[in-house]
Motif scaffolding. Structure first.
Motif, PDB file in Angstrom:
ATOM      1  N   VAL A  32       0.779  -1.040   0.058  1.00 33.86           N
ATOM      2  CA  VAL A  32       0.030  -0.065   0.024  1.00 33.86           C
ATOM      3  C   VAL A  32       0.690   1.357   0.060  1.00 33.86           C
ATOM      4  CG1 VAL A  32      -2.003   1.196   1.321  1.00 33.86           C
ATOM      5  CG2 VAL A  32      -1.693  -1.249   1.276  1.00 33.86           C
ATOM      6  N   ALA A  33       0.570   2.200  -0.775  1.00 31.01           N
ATOM      7  CA  ALA A  33       1.179   3.574  -1.015  1.00 31.01           C
ATOM      8  C   ALA A  33       0.236   4.635  -0.355  1.00 31.01           C
ATOM      9  CB  ALA A  33       1.756   3.838  -2.461  1.00 31.01           C
ATOM     10  N   LEU A  34      -1.005   4.167  -0.385  1.00 29.64           N
ATOM     11  CA  LEU A  34      -1.807   5.428   0.049  1.00 29.64           C
ATOM     12  C   LEU A  34      -1.666   5.642   1.465  1.00 29.64           C
ATOM     13  CD1 LEU A  34      -4.916   5.093   1.307  1.00 29.64           C
ATOM     14  CD2 LEU A  34      -5.406   3.758  -0.768  1.00 29.64           C
ATOM     15  N   LYS A  35      -2.095   6.923   1.822  1.00 25.29           N
ATOM     16  CA  LYS A  35      -2.064   7.389   3.249  1.00 25.29           C
ATOM     17  C   LYS A  35      -3.449   7.561   3.582  1.00 25.29           C
ATOM     18  CE  LYS A  35       2.335   7.498   3.804  1.00 25.29           C
ATOM     19  NZ  LYS A  35       3.228   6.401   4.502  1.00 25.29           N
ATOM     20  N   ILE A  36      -3.717   7.505   4.899  1.00 22.10           N
ATOM     21  CA  ILE A  36      -5.129   7.850   5.617  1.00 22.10           C
ATOM     22  C   ILE A  36      -5.119   9.175   6.316  1.00 22.10           C
ATOM     23  CG2 ILE A  36      -7.024   7.205   6.886  1.00 22.10           C
ATOM     24  CD1 ILE A  36      -6.893   5.460   4.360  1.00 22.10           C
ATOM     25  N   GLY A  37      -6.251  10.055   6.051  1.00 26.35           N
ATOM     26  CA  GLY A  37      -6.182  11.441   6.739  1.00 26.35           C
ATOM     27  C   GLY A  37      -7.757  11.396   7.539  1.00 26.35           C
ATOM     28  N   THR A  38      -7.764  12.498   8.353  1.00 29.92           N
ATOM     29  CA  THR A  38      -9.088  12.649   9.054  1.00 29.92           C
ATOM     30  C   THR A  38      -9.255  13.995   8.872  1.00 29.92           C
ATOM     31  OG1 THR A  38      -7.476  12.685  11.059  1.00 29.92           O
ATOM     32  CG2 THR A  38      -8.938  10.841  10.602  1.00 29.92           C
ATOM     33  N   GLN A  39     -10.597  14.529   9.186  1.00 31.17           N
ATOM     34  CA  GLN A  39     -11.082  15.694   9.055  1.00 31.17           C
ATOM     35  C   GLN A  39     -10.866  16.802  10.487  1.00 31.17           C
ATOM     36  OE1 GLN A  39     -14.646  13.933   7.664  1.00 31.17           O
ATOM     37  NE2 GLN A  39     -14.052  13.708   5.386  1.00 31.17           N
ATOM     38  N   SER A  40     -10.181  17.349  10.438  1.00 29.46           N
ATOM     39  CA  SER A  40     -10.225  18.267  11.572  1.00 29.46           C
ATOM     40  C   SER A  40      -9.792  17.698  13.006  1.00 29.46           C
ATOM     41  CB  SER A  40     -11.336  19.384  11.589  1.00 29.46           C
ATOM     42  OG  SER A  40     -10.848  20.653  12.426  1.00 29.46           O
ATOM     43  N   CYS A  41      -9.350  18.620  13.875  1.00 30.17           N
ATOM     44  CA  CYS A  41      -8.998  18.249  15.165  1.00 30.17           C
ATOM     45  C   CYS A  41      -9.537  19.233  16.130  1.00 30.17           C
ATOM     46  CB  CYS A  41      -7.723  17.619  15.335  1.00 30.17           C
ATOM     47  SG  CYS A  41      -6.336  18.546  15.029  1.00 30.17           S
ATOM     48  N   HIS A  42      -9.320  18.937  17.521  1.00 26.00           N
ATOM     49  CA  HIS A  42      -9.566  19.920  18.387  1.00 26.00           C
ATOM     50  C   HIS A  42      -8.347  20.871  18.543  1.00 26.00           C
ATOM     51  CE1 HIS A  42     -11.122  21.935  21.734  1.00 26.00           C
ATOM     52  NE2 HIS A  42     -10.788  21.424  22.550  1.00 26.00           N
TER      53      HIS A  42
ATOM     54  N   MET B 221       1.330  14.616  12.081  1.00 22.55           N
ATOM     55  CA  MET B 221       0.474  14.285  10.782  1.00 22.55           C
ATOM     56  C   MET B 221       0.504  15.686   9.834  1.00 22.55           C
ATOM     57  SD  MET B 221      -3.424  13.356  12.197  1.00 22.55           S
ATOM     58  CE  MET B 221      -3.650  14.429  13.307  1.00 22.55           C
ATOM     59  N   ARG B 222       0.471  15.553   8.412  1.00 23.13           N
ATOM     60  CA  ARG B 222       0.592  16.610   7.925  1.00 23.13           C
ATOM     61  C   ARG B 222      -0.791  17.486   8.008  1.00 23.13           C
ATOM     62  NH1 ARG B 222       0.997  14.819   1.824  1.00 23.13           N
ATOM     63  NH2 ARG B 222       2.241  16.886   1.351  1.00 23.13           N
ATOM     64  N   VAL B 223      -0.652  18.776   7.563  1.00 27.24           N
ATOM     65  CA  VAL B 223      -1.817  19.487   7.706  1.00 27.24           C
ATOM     66  C   VAL B 223      -2.415  20.149   6.256  1.00 27.24           C
ATOM     67  CG1 VAL B 223      -1.510  20.232  10.151  1.00 27.24           C
ATOM     68  CG2 VAL B 223      -0.313  21.569   8.387  1.00 27.24           C
TER      69      VAL B 223
ATOM     70  N   SER C 195      -2.823   9.895   9.238  1.00 26.65           N
ATOM     71  CA  SER C 195      -1.403  10.667   8.944  1.00 26.65           C
ATOM     72  C   SER C 195      -1.602  12.251   8.275  1.00 26.65           C
ATOM     73  CB  SER C 195      -0.564   9.906   7.903  1.00 26.65           C
ATOM     74  OG  SER C 195      -1.092   9.870   6.848  1.00 26.65           O
ATOM     75  N   ALA C 196      -2.538  12.449   8.337  1.00 29.94           N
ATOM     76  CA  ALA C 196      -3.043  13.889   7.784  1.00 29.94           C
ATOM     77  C   ALA C 196      -4.283  14.526   8.512  1.00 29.94           C
ATOM     78  CB  ALA C 196      -3.203  13.818   6.292  1.00 29.94           C
ATOM     79  N   SER C 197      -4.462  15.875   8.480  1.00 30.05           N
ATOM     80  CA  SER C 197      -5.667  16.506   8.901  1.00 30.05           C
ATOM     81  C   SER C 197      -6.168  17.750   8.249  1.00 30.05           C
ATOM     82  CB  SER C 197      -5.338  17.016  10.493  1.00 30.05           C
ATOM     83  OG  SER C 197      -6.462  17.576  10.894  1.00 30.05           O
ATOM     84  N   LEU C 198      -7.318  17.315   7.580  1.00 30.14           N
ATOM     85  CA  LEU C 198      -7.948  18.378   6.754  1.00 30.14           C
ATOM     86  C   LEU C 198      -8.500  19.396   7.610  1.00 30.14           C
ATOM     87  CD1 LEU C 198      -8.625  19.339   3.853  1.00 30.14           C
ATOM     88  CD2 LEU C 198     -10.923  18.002   4.235  1.00 30.14           C
TER      89      LEU C 198
END
Length: 311
Positions: free
Chosen positions: A75-85, A166-168, A113-116
């Motif tokens: 797997v080369a893809l990363k998983i990110g999430t949507q915003s954080c506190h 995490m990347r932002v 590994s990322a936050s939108l």
């Protein structure tokens, strides 16, 4: 030319169609796993042209990570999430609970590994809360001050995300009201001021620690998002992307990667690939006519159109 950034933002898919959402099955977790499995099977995550990050709601994050953790899967893809506190747990400090608020450490521990950050919907909700507070308190509503405060909060949320490695991905863009009337030449100064203010607020809290590989700016023309809206043309996007790069150079000492956050789709893939100042795009939907939704085969078509135009 470095690799482009492809962001697949599956923000709408935690609710099935039978309940009013757009997920094709009644178990959204299983649907997400099937999507990721198909992306991997078609090797869409492996490309000499781009890196891919699939951004999911926190509720579906465990399903995504489970699918990526299957043995013998390259797997080369990363998983990110949507915003954080804007706060987080810390050794010797606050250990929780942040009731109903998603914190960066829990997202990172679960595999993000990322936050939108600062998507127009997030900014709208923050703005609504501040306007409601002002109304209840009898304070005159001042949109400029509210927008500035919203951008500051977005910037504060970037701090714990970076601290968790995490990347932002920070979204900025102008609404129809902010853009105003007139020709593009007449609108430019207003647009520049709006985007500059959002970048200053979003980056001022992280300028000392963020590096070029940790930051992506997603340009999101809010006025062009939605059914029946006319998207910006190549000249418009090229100008704004260049302006964002110049402001990040001024604020951070480097030009941040800029992706088109208004929707990379088959209709605009070739055009967006031809914009030198753009470093990729965000895909949220692949089907814009009923049944509205996301299809991996359509994703493949979009990526093919995009990468062929890069050559």
């Amino acid at each position: 030319m470095g690799k482009k950034e492809i962001l697949v933002n599956l923000k709408r898919f935690e609710v099935s169609r039978s309940q009013g959402g757009v997920c094709d099955v009644d178990q959204p977790g299983e649907w997400l796993q099937s999507v990721i499995a198909e992306i991997i099977r078609l090797e869409l995550d492996h490309s000499e042209h781009y890196n891919m990050t699939v951004i999911v709601p926190d509720l579906l994050l465990p399903f995504a990570v489970e699918e990526l953790s299957k043995p013998s899967v390259d797997v080369a893809l990363k998983i990110g999430t949507q915003s954080c506190h804007r706060e987080d747990v810390a050794l010797g400090g606050h250990f929780g609970a942040f009731t109903s608020l998603n914190i960066a450490s829990s997202q990172a521990n679960m595999g993000s590994s990322a936050s939108l950050l600062g998507h127009c919907e997030e900014r709208r909700e923050l703005s609504y809360s501040m306007q409601k507070y002002a109304e209840v308190s009898g304070i005159p509503v001042q949109p400029e001050l509210i927008n500035r405060a919203v951008s500051e909060i977005v910037g504060e949320r970037a701090v714990p995300a970076l601290a968790q490695s995490m990347r932002v991905i920070i979204c900025v863009g102008e609404s129809a009201e902010e853009r105003g009337e007139g020709t593009f030449t007449e609108q430019k100064l207003r647009i520049e001021q709006v985007i500059r203010d959002k970048l200053v607020g979003g980056l001022s809290h992280i300028r000392e620690q963020v590096t070029s590989d940790q930051l992506v700016i997603a340009y999101e023309p809010v006025w062009a998002i939605g059914p029946g809206k006319t998207p910006p043309d190549q000249q418009y996007i090229e100008y704004i992307a260049g302006f964002i790069k110049s402001v990040t150079m001024e604020l951070l000492g480097f030009e941040a990667s800029v992706v088109y956050g208004g929707g990379l789709k088959n209709e605009n893939a070739s055009m967006l690939a031809g914009i030198e100042n753009l470093d990729g795009g965000l895909i949220a939907l692949t089907n814009f006519t009923p049944p509205i939704g996301f299809n991996v085969k359509e994703l493949s078509r979009i990526l093919t159109s995009y990468t062929e135009a890069l050559n």
